[in-house]
Write an enzyme that holds these catalytic residues in place. Sequence first.
Site, PDB file in Angstrom:
ATOM      1  N   GLY A   1      37.889  48.525  45.788  1.00 12.75           N
ATOM      2  CA  GLY A   1      38.647  47.374  44.847  1.00 12.75           C
ATOM      3  C   GLY A   1      39.762  48.143  44.015  1.00 12.75           C
ATOM      4  O   GLY A   1      38.826  49.035  43.761  1.00 12.75           O
ATOM      5  N   ASP A   2      40.671  47.656  43.593  1.00 16.85           N
ATOM      6  CA  ASP A   2      41.053  47.694  42.112  1.00 16.85           C
ATOM      7  C   ASP A   2      41.684  48.996  42.748  1.00 16.85           C
ATOM      8  O   ASP A   2      42.591  50.113  41.990  1.00 16.85           O
ATOM      9  CB  ASP A   2      40.307  47.591  41.164  1.00 16.85           C
ATOM     10  CG  ASP A   2      39.567  47.193  40.968  1.00 16.85           C
ATOM     11  OD1 ASP A   2      39.781  45.904  40.761  1.00 16.85           O
ATOM     12  OD2 ASP A   2      38.098  47.305  40.786  1.00 16.85           O
TER      13      ASP A   2
ATOM     14  N   LYS B   1      46.532  47.247  44.559  1.00 16.23           N
ATOM     15  CA  LYS B   1      47.161  46.479  45.784  1.00 16.23           C
ATOM     16  C   LYS B   1      48.898  45.531  44.945  1.00 16.23           C
ATOM     17  O   LYS B   1      49.168  45.656  46.013  1.00 16.23           O
ATOM     18  CB  LYS B   1      45.984  45.878  46.435  1.00 16.23           C
ATOM     19  CG  LYS B   1      45.512  46.490  47.624  1.00 16.23           C
ATOM     20  CD  LYS B   1      44.520  45.386  47.926  1.00 16.23           C
ATOM     21  CE  LYS B   1      42.876  45.208  47.104  1.00 16.23           C
ATOM     22  NZ  LYS B   1      42.383  45.741  46.698  1.00 16.23           N
ATOM     23  N   GLY B   2      48.292  45.373  43.497  1.00 15.45           N
ATOM     24  CA  GLY B   2      49.237  44.505  43.123  1.00 15.45           C
ATOM     25  C   GLY B   2      50.451  44.557  43.406  1.00 15.45           C
ATOM     26  O   GLY B   2      51.268  44.263  43.932  1.00 15.45           O
TER      27      GLY B   2
ATOM     28  N   ASN C   1      38.521  36.116  42.209  1.00 21.56           N
ATOM     29  CA  ASN C   1      37.226  37.072  42.085  1.00 21.56           C
ATOM     30  C   ASN C   1      38.319  38.777  41.735  1.00 21.56           C
ATOM     31  O   ASN C   1      37.975  39.591  41.325  1.00 21.56           O
ATOM     32  CB  ASN C   1      35.939  38.097  42.666  1.00 21.56           C
ATOM     33  CG  ASN C   1      36.315  37.608  44.352  1.00 21.56           C
ATOM     34  OD1 ASN C   1      37.807  37.711  44.365  1.00 21.56           O
ATOM     35  ND2 ASN C   1      35.969  37.925  44.736  1.00 21.56           N
TER      36      ASN C   1
ATOM     37  N   GLY D   1      41.933  40.916  41.149  1.00 17.82           N
ATOM     38  CA  GLY D   1      43.082  40.609  40.190  1.00 17.82           C
ATOM     39  C   GLY D   1      43.807  42.105  40.695  1.00 17.82           C
ATOM     40  O   GLY D   1      43.084  42.954  40.212  1.00 17.82           O
ATOM     41  N   HIS D   2      45.610  41.257  40.436  1.00 20.42           N
ATOM     42  CA  HIS D   2      46.538  41.708  40.622  1.00 20.42           C
ATOM     43  C   HIS D   2      47.726  41.514  40.213  1.00 20.42           C
ATOM     44  O   HIS D   2      47.758  40.423  39.606  1.00 20.42           O
ATOM     45  CB  HIS D   2      46.154  41.090  42.064  1.00 20.42           C
ATOM     46  CG  HIS D   2      45.608  41.022  43.954  1.00 20.42           C
ATOM     47  ND1 HIS D   2      46.144  41.195  44.853  1.00 20.42           N
ATOM     48  CD2 HIS D   2      44.582  42.513  43.798  1.00 20.42           C
ATOM     49  CE1 HIS D   2      45.598  41.238  45.853  1.00 20.42           C
ATOM     50  NE2 HIS D   2      43.992  41.760  44.830  1.00 20.42           N
TER      51      HIS D   2
ATOM     52  N   THR E   1      31.588  38.890  39.670  1.00 23.51           N
ATOM     53  CA  THR E   1      32.779  38.418  38.143  1.00 23.51           C
ATOM     54  C   THR E   1      32.300  36.799  38.374  1.00 23.51           C
ATOM     55  O   THR E   1      33.119  36.953  37.070  1.00 23.51           O
ATOM     56  CB  THR E   1      33.865  38.547  39.594  1.00 23.51           C
ATOM     57  OG1 THR E   1      33.807  38.065  40.269  1.00 23.51           O
ATOM     58  CG2 THR E   1      34.412  39.874  39.962  1.00 23.51           C
TER      59      THR E   1
ATOM     60  N   GLN F   1      39.882  42.852  46.915  1.00 20.73           N
ATOM     61  CA  GLN F   1      38.734  43.903  46.964  1.00 20.73           C
ATOM     62  C   GLN F   1      39.172  44.810  47.610  1.00 20.73           C
ATOM     63  O   GLN F   1      39.834  45.693  48.145  1.00 20.73           O
ATOM     64  CB  GLN F   1      37.276  43.327  47.509  1.00 20.73           C
ATOM     65  CG  GLN F   1      37.121  41.620  46.316  1.00 20.73           C
ATOM     66  CD  GLN F   1      37.855  40.593  46.706  1.00 20.73           C
ATOM     67  OE1 GLN F   1      37.435  39.779  47.864  1.00 20.73           O
ATOM     68  NE2 GLN F   1      38.077  40.248  45.522  1.00 20.73           N
TER      69      GLN F   1
ATOM     70  N   LYS G   1      34.566  47.906  32.414  1.00 22.28           N
ATOM     71  CA  LYS G   1      34.598  49.519  32.625  1.00 22.28           C
ATOM     72  C   LYS G   1      34.575  49.394  33.519  1.00 22.28           C
ATOM     73  O   LYS G   1      33.301  49.621  34.413  1.00 22.28           O
ATOM     74  CB  LYS G   1      34.101  49.598  31.296  1.00 22.28           C
ATOM     75  CG  LYS G   1      34.749  51.843  31.189  1.00 22.28           C
ATOM     76  CD  LYS G   1      33.693  52.143  29.963  1.00 22.28           C
ATOM     77  CE  LYS G   1      34.147  53.723  29.874  1.00 22.28           C
ATOM     78  NZ  LYS G   1      33.648  54.094  29.516  1.00 22.28           N
TER      79      LYS G   1
ATOM     80  N   SER H   1      53.636  55.568  39.795  1.00 16.93           N
ATOM     81  CA  SER H   1      53.130  54.387  38.603  1.00 16.93           C
ATOM     82  C   SER H   1      53.174  52.675  38.812  1.00 16.93           C
ATOM     83  O   SER H   1      52.896  52.786  39.118  1.00 16.93           O
ATOM     84  CB  SER H   1      54.254  54.946  37.857  1.00 16.93           C
ATOM     85  OG  SER H   1      55.310  53.371  37.512  1.00 16.93           O
TER      86      SER H   1
HETATM   87  P1  IMP Z   1      31.260  38.430  43.313  1.00 14.70           P
HETATM   88  O1  IMP Z   1      32.798  39.230  44.517  1.00 14.70           O
HETATM   89  O2  IMP Z   1      32.323  38.395  42.097  1.00 14.70           O
HETATM   90  O3  IMP Z   1      30.493  38.213  44.124  1.00 14.70           O
HETATM   91  O4  IMP Z   1      31.097  40.405  43.529  1.00 14.70           O
HETATM   92  C1  IMP Z   1      30.567  41.230  43.548  1.00 14.70           C
HETATM   93  C2  IMP Z   1      31.230  42.418  44.076  1.00 14.70           C
HETATM   94  O5  IMP Z   1      32.469  42.714  44.502  1.00 14.70           O
HETATM   95  C3  IMP Z   1      30.663  43.642  42.891  1.00 14.70           C
HETATM   96  O6  IMP Z   1      30.613  44.562  42.017  1.00 14.70           O
HETATM   97  C4  IMP Z   1      32.271  43.175  41.895  1.00 14.70           C
HETATM   98  O7  IMP Z   1      32.594  43.927  40.635  1.00 14.70           O
HETATM   99  C5  IMP Z   1      32.860  43.101  43.282  1.00 14.70           C
HETATM  100  N1  IMP Z   1      34.467  42.672  43.085  1.00 14.70           N
HETATM  101  C6  IMP Z   1      34.661  41.504  43.576  1.00 14.70           C
HETATM  102  N2  IMP Z   1      36.378  41.564  43.466  1.00 14.70           N
HETATM  103  C7  IMP Z   1      36.321  42.783  43.009  1.00 14.70           C
HETATM  104  C8  IMP Z   1      38.102  42.843  43.164  1.00 14.70           C
HETATM  105  O8  IMP Z   1      38.843  42.442  42.749  1.00 14.70           O
HETATM  106  N3  IMP Z   1      37.608  43.806  42.576  1.00 14.70           N
HETATM  107  C9  IMP Z   1      36.913  45.332  42.323  1.00 14.70           C
HETATM  108  N4  IMP Z   1      35.680  44.595  42.694  1.00 14.70           N
HETATM  109  C10 IMP Z   1      35.453  43.618  43.071  1.00 14.70           C
END
Ligand code: IMP
Length: 430
Positions: free
Chosen positions: A12-13, A16-17, A38, A40-41, A130, A224, A304, A415
């Site tokens: 994830g991260d 994608k946004g 959960n 974040g874009h 999250t 994710q 972080k 960028s």
């Molecule tokens: P959950 O989806 O809140 O149950 O979290 C489960 C795992 O997925 C944890 O390690 C979170 O940090 C990770 N996670 C959930 N959503 C994201 C996202 O959008 N980006 C990165 N990691 C995520």
Amino acid sequence: MGNVVVIGSQWGDEGKGKIVDWLSERADVVVRFQGGHNAGHTLVVDGVSYKLSLLPSGLVRSGKLSVIGNGVVFDPHAFVAERKRLEGQGVTIDPTTLRIADNAALILSIHRELDATRESANAGTKIGTTGRGIGPAYEDKVGRRAIRVMDLAHPESLPERIERLLAHHNALRRGLGQEEIETSALLEELTSVADEIVPFMDRVWRLLDERRKAGARILFEGAQGTLLDIDHGTYPFVTSSNTVSGQAAAGSGLGPGSVGFVLGITKAYTTRVGEGPFPSEQDNEVGTFLGERGREFGTVTGRKRRCGWFDAVLVRQAVAVNGIDGLALTKLDVLDGLEEIKVVVGYKLNGKTIDYFPASLSEQRQVEPIYESFEGWQETTAGARRWSDLPAQAVKYVRHIEELVEAPVTLLSTSPERDDTILVRDPFQD
Ligand code: IMP
């Protein structure tokens, strides 16, 4: 014209946004098919930054239809709050721009509480979620006791649905020494918000089928990443949904043939938030450099992110399980100025060399990365819009990644600005 599914090929991260926003300009319909708030874009459009968690990125562009598919777990209160925040930024959110699948399962306060209780219970079982109630909501969906969007339109049958759900949750709560929940409390929680949701509710499978037949271009917006997938990820340190491309069909109600081009968003290094194995993690000055330069803090929780070198074994595996047709490589500029850049090309496990990431958690923890070392570049790649704007060493790095992961780069993002993108091939034209 085909459709496109965007998925994360790491944890994830991956950025994608921006890519989804960039592609959504070319799409007619943008669909979320898994996860919930959960995600974040962050989108930067004309210098304005929009932060989306639950809502599809298509909403920030006019003339697009955004869809929340059945595979999403939908928190009605988070929806109301996110809608209000975005409307405050001038985004139009009404049933002409957004539809929500009637068969999507809801996230309720009991799910958030259970998520928090589990995460605080014992450091050994902590996932680092999250805290949005995602896991408990999916458990209820699979346990066949979830309350779904359509139930909000039938207040007369809600008490019965709630009792069924609470029979399970109150047993759990008794075991945890927590106060039981009254049916009336959940009923109030749901009826207080029903009027804000029901107008958006739709038979999404039919709507998408009609749009598809009419030739609309559909963009499936994954959240994710592949290594957080409930089956293919670093289980149990994963999210509770399938994040891979195959889920785009099941989580929206279209057939697999409609999914189209699979675009794997891939960061030029690796990050993860939360607990769990991370073979190329650099808990040292390299990790600090990547984290600071890449501004690696979670959009949703502000946590972080852990940082490390690019892991070609993991991404090659993601290419296979998603059927990735092309990569969108992001954040190459974060590597600008490094003397040496490393890439994981294999692992050592019990004295043997392996070319895959094992499924067992203990083996995932044991693997030792085998690195290949690259000479870095001192020039900047930030803002490049043509291959010829890139230093030769940076092009070499990209080409080598393509070879190692066995997929071509389709897009290169240089960028956060949407126009700072090198397009090799338009995924919608494929
Ligand atoms: P959950 O989806 O809140 O149950 O979290 C489960 C795992 O997925 C944890 O390690 C979170 O940090 C990770 N996670 C959930 N959503 C994201 C996202 O959008 N980006 C990165 N990691 C995520």
